[in-house]
Design an enzyme around this catalytic site. Sequence first.
Site, PDB file in Angstrom:
ATOM      1  CD  GLU A   1      -2.670  -1.643  -0.078  1.00  0.00           C
ATOM      2  OE1 GLU A   1      -2.807  -0.561  -0.848  1.00  0.00           O
ATOM      3  OE2 GLU A   1      -2.899  -2.914  -0.278  1.00  0.00           O
TER       4      GLU A   1
ATOM      5  CG  HIS B   1      -0.623   1.097  -4.438  1.00  0.00           C
ATOM      6  ND1 HIS B   1      -0.545   0.801  -5.995  1.00  0.00           N
ATOM      7  CD2 HIS B   1      -1.310  -0.131  -4.013  1.00  0.00           C
ATOM      8  CE1 HIS B   1      -1.090  -0.433  -6.130  1.00  0.00           C
ATOM      9  NE2 HIS B   1      -1.696  -0.978  -4.967  1.00  0.00           N
TER      10      HIS B   1
ATOM     11  CD  GLU C   1      -3.488  -2.927  -7.152  1.00  0.00           C
ATOM     12  OE1 GLU C   1      -2.682  -3.538  -6.464  1.00  0.00           O
ATOM     13  OE2 GLU C   1      -4.214  -2.148  -6.708  1.00  0.00           O
TER      14      GLU C   1
HETATM   15  N1  TRP Z   1      -6.080  -1.170  -4.403  1.00  0.00           N
HETATM   16  C1  TRP Z   1      -6.136  -2.210  -3.472  1.00  0.00           C
HETATM   17  C2  TRP Z   1      -4.929  -2.938  -3.314  1.00  0.00           C
HETATM   18  O1  TRP Z   1      -3.861  -2.387  -2.950  1.00  0.00           O
HETATM   19  C3  TRP Z   1      -7.408  -3.380  -3.717  1.00  0.00           C
HETATM   20  C4  TRP Z   1      -8.638  -3.000  -2.982  1.00  0.00           C
HETATM   21  C5  TRP Z   1      -8.768  -2.871  -1.933  1.00  0.00           C
HETATM   22  C6  TRP Z   1      -9.941  -3.268  -3.488  1.00  0.00           C
HETATM   23  N2  TRP Z   1     -10.142  -2.880  -1.373  1.00  0.00           N
HETATM   24  C7  TRP Z   1     -10.995  -3.049  -2.606  1.00  0.00           C
HETATM   25  C8  TRP Z   1     -10.434  -3.521  -4.873  1.00  0.00           C
HETATM   26  C9  TRP Z   1     -12.285  -3.103  -2.622  1.00  0.00           C
HETATM   27  C10 TRP Z   1     -11.703  -3.769  -4.968  1.00  0.00           C
HETATM   28  C11 TRP Z   1     -12.690  -3.493  -4.066  1.00  0.00           C
HETATM   29  O2  TRP Z   1      -4.650  -3.934  -3.924  1.00  0.00           O
HETATM   30 ZN    ZN Z   2      -2.817  -2.889  -4.563  1.00  0.00          ZN
END
Ligand code: TRP
Ligand code: ZN
Length: 877
Positions: free
Chosen positions: A305, A308, A327
């Site tokens: 995280e 990101h 991702e």
């Molecule tokens: N972007 C998040 C990750 O780091 C993924 C994610 C978290 C997500 N909560 C979510 C995707 C709810 C869809 C729905 O991977």
């Molecule tokens: Zn992610």
Amino acid sequence: MAEQKPSAIYLKDYTVPNFLIDKTELTFDLDETQTIVTSRLHLRRNPESKVQTSALVLDGGEDVKLIGVAIDEYALPEQEYTNKDDKLIITATPNEFVLTCETMIEPQNNTKLEGLYRSSSMFCTQCEAEGFRHITYYLDRPDVMSIFTTTIIGDESRYPVMLSNGNEIERGKTEEGKTFVTWHDPFKKPAYLFALVAGDLEVLNDNFTTMSGRDVKLQIFTEKHNIDKVDFAMDSLKRSMKWDEEVYGREYDLDIFMIVAVDDFNMGAMENKGLNIFNSSCLLASPETTTDDAYLRVEAVVAHEYFHNWSGNRVTCRDWFQLSLKEGFTVFRDQSFSADTHSDVVKRVEDVSFLKTAQFAEDAGPMSHPIRPASFIEISNFYTLTIYEKGAEVVRMIHTLLGEEGFRKGSDLYFERHDGQAVTCDDFVKAMEDANGVDLSQFKRWYSQAGTPRLTVTDSYDEQAQTYSLTIQQMTPPTPNQPTKLALHIPVKVGLVGQSNEALSFTFDGQTQDEVVLHVNDVEQTFVFENVMSKPVPSLLRGFSAPVKLDYDYSTEQLLQLMSGDPDGFNRWSASQQLAVNELNKLIEQYQNGAQFSEETPLVEGFKALLADESLDPAMVALILGLPSQAYMSELADKIDPQAIKAAREHLRGIAAKALEVEFKHVYESNAVSEAYQANAEQIAKRSLKNAALSYWVASGSDEAKAAVVRQYRNADNMTDQFAALSCVVHFNLAEADELLNAFFEQWKHEALVVNKWLMLSAAREQENGLEQVKALMEHPSFDIKNPNKLRSVIGGLGQNVDAFHNLDGSGYAFLADQIILLNKRNPQIASRLCTPLTRWQRMVPALAEKMKGELERIAREDLSKDVYEVVSKSLA
Ligand code: TRP
Ligand code: ZN
């Protein structure tokens, strides 16, 4: 099925937004029953849009109630807008204006856990991918990036902590005596990165000085009873920040970075700008309550995280077809971080074994899709192992092709060129190409072609000429909507091993070397190695240099040799797995033919050598001892016969256990850790080997082993050892099983995450009345269907329970289908994920396939959410 079938959207239909939102000002008036959201959107026509209309179409949701809408303070009468089908359409708009919108939502009734919802006593949000539209009307797409200012109004006594993205810029009291806090995020971002949290939370404070000397305040928030479990996450965060500076030259950009743990969460965690929100299972850790595996997961998710912030936030996705852009790259980054922190070979083995089990299965099923899909019905269904794990493999192949330095040049160019933009996978590859002067056009087929390629390798050695040649054929099987496939560019890392385990050097491309990356880019190619002094054993696909299946007809002797002698640690594991797979396949066949199981296996010889070699990393030894899982053997099977696989695995383990009882006992005893618990590589390695040895030792049937496992359960001072012992006791159904399972629950009933482990183990327990046991767990006071972690524990446990789940009468599948139907509307994201085992129906032996299919058809007769509809209809297509 619903009368109107949900329809797909296509990448090829992408057009730029016709409006932009420069600034977004939000006010949340939080309340126990109704939350009022007021938005002021500073809109203007997008000069790049070719659409000649002044109508503005905003995304919303059935759960958002419109109170009023105004343009530049002029309240619109009803005839000037329409509000139906989840959209708010303003018929005519000026070129540039402020749209004010007042809406009402009910977070306490939000069971889908997207948008604004309640988790125990707090408010929190989940906006990726399309959750923001359940908060207020918006251009909810990632290429609309805006500067957010957020004011939260709430009752100070209930919500002393009120957080949003960026920096706190103002705080005070409203006329009614409520508290308000205003947050401002100076970086523009899409709505999916928006976050809000309010609650009575405890905080752990720390700080980090960035490489340019800026001071960043770090805060981790939890409910009061959990604040003693965030030290490891904080430490992981600081190490991640440092690592991203050192390895990618990327520095954190805000003055504050916050993480909040919540109990009810659909996924692992979310990278909201400056305010990450975590499933508490991916954040909390203490030696007494958390296993080593869970520690490593916390570390990896915190890193993921955090990373990101650059790969996802500063540079984001143009549209959701590009999801793997952030991702895949970010998973590659967190995998590299964990590899650098612990052992790179061990980490690689774990990641590859997961990929080959779960992603390969996905890619061979009805939901198979390229890492950049061409279409989808519901984007939530595309947060898949393909997007994440195969996406990471594709980035890793680019890294292999360009080398460490070349890859860094490429990532520098990517971040610099696209900072503040919403971009595509093509942009990523282009930056890699431009920075290195290479052509990756054939390689890019990995982005658009689904399915796992199969490499078939044959070889020959010419003793006279001292040449060795490898012929490699590639073939990618058809997948839904992709009947024919093009040849991919596949990097295959190869070494040659001599008769006495020495690395054989060779001349290739005019250079003397002992390892080479072959560029496989045609349907069939032959590679010739010169100056090869003796007939080699090929060590193929070292480090798993590409996500492919590899066929080379190794003899048992060759596998035993590689297992003990390959200079490449990863391939020692690979060879051991191949050997075990071969042995299991023989046993599976014997089981299916009603023949007697063989009582001998060359694996014993391999294990014996392994256990005697004290120079090896104990973690590697533990991995090699781990037999191919039930799930991996299922993935490999022509027709999956769960009972045959289970019986074969138990039998093979039994042979090894009995033949090496003394060795396992010795390894168990000599790998005890005497120092205080730490989640470091050295201790984790020892515990993993100790506990692997323990389960074999118990499998030998030895009474001494049975006593040892109960003793370990009672004396353990950490969850890794306690739970490993309990799992052994339950798995081998020792006399103490009931007593210890009960004792475990009593000891930990106030620790939600430990209760989840108890739920999972209890559901997985193979007993006469397995399914009744699972049903009872769902009635247990500690169970809560609203909590995805608990549901995953029980249903996940059932999935591992071969007798209960794969019962020939179909009762296991029917029970799962009942849960899917129950959750279909209540939490569609979770319901859809629960479908996964049923989507594999065509791979099962006929008797089971029919039952699974019947349940899918039963689900299909319901009024389905888009999420479940997509998975079920594609499975039945
Ligand atoms: N972007 C998040 C990750 O780091 C993924 C994610 C978290 C997500 N909560 C979510 C995707 C709810 C869809 C729905 O991977
Ligand atoms: Zn992610």
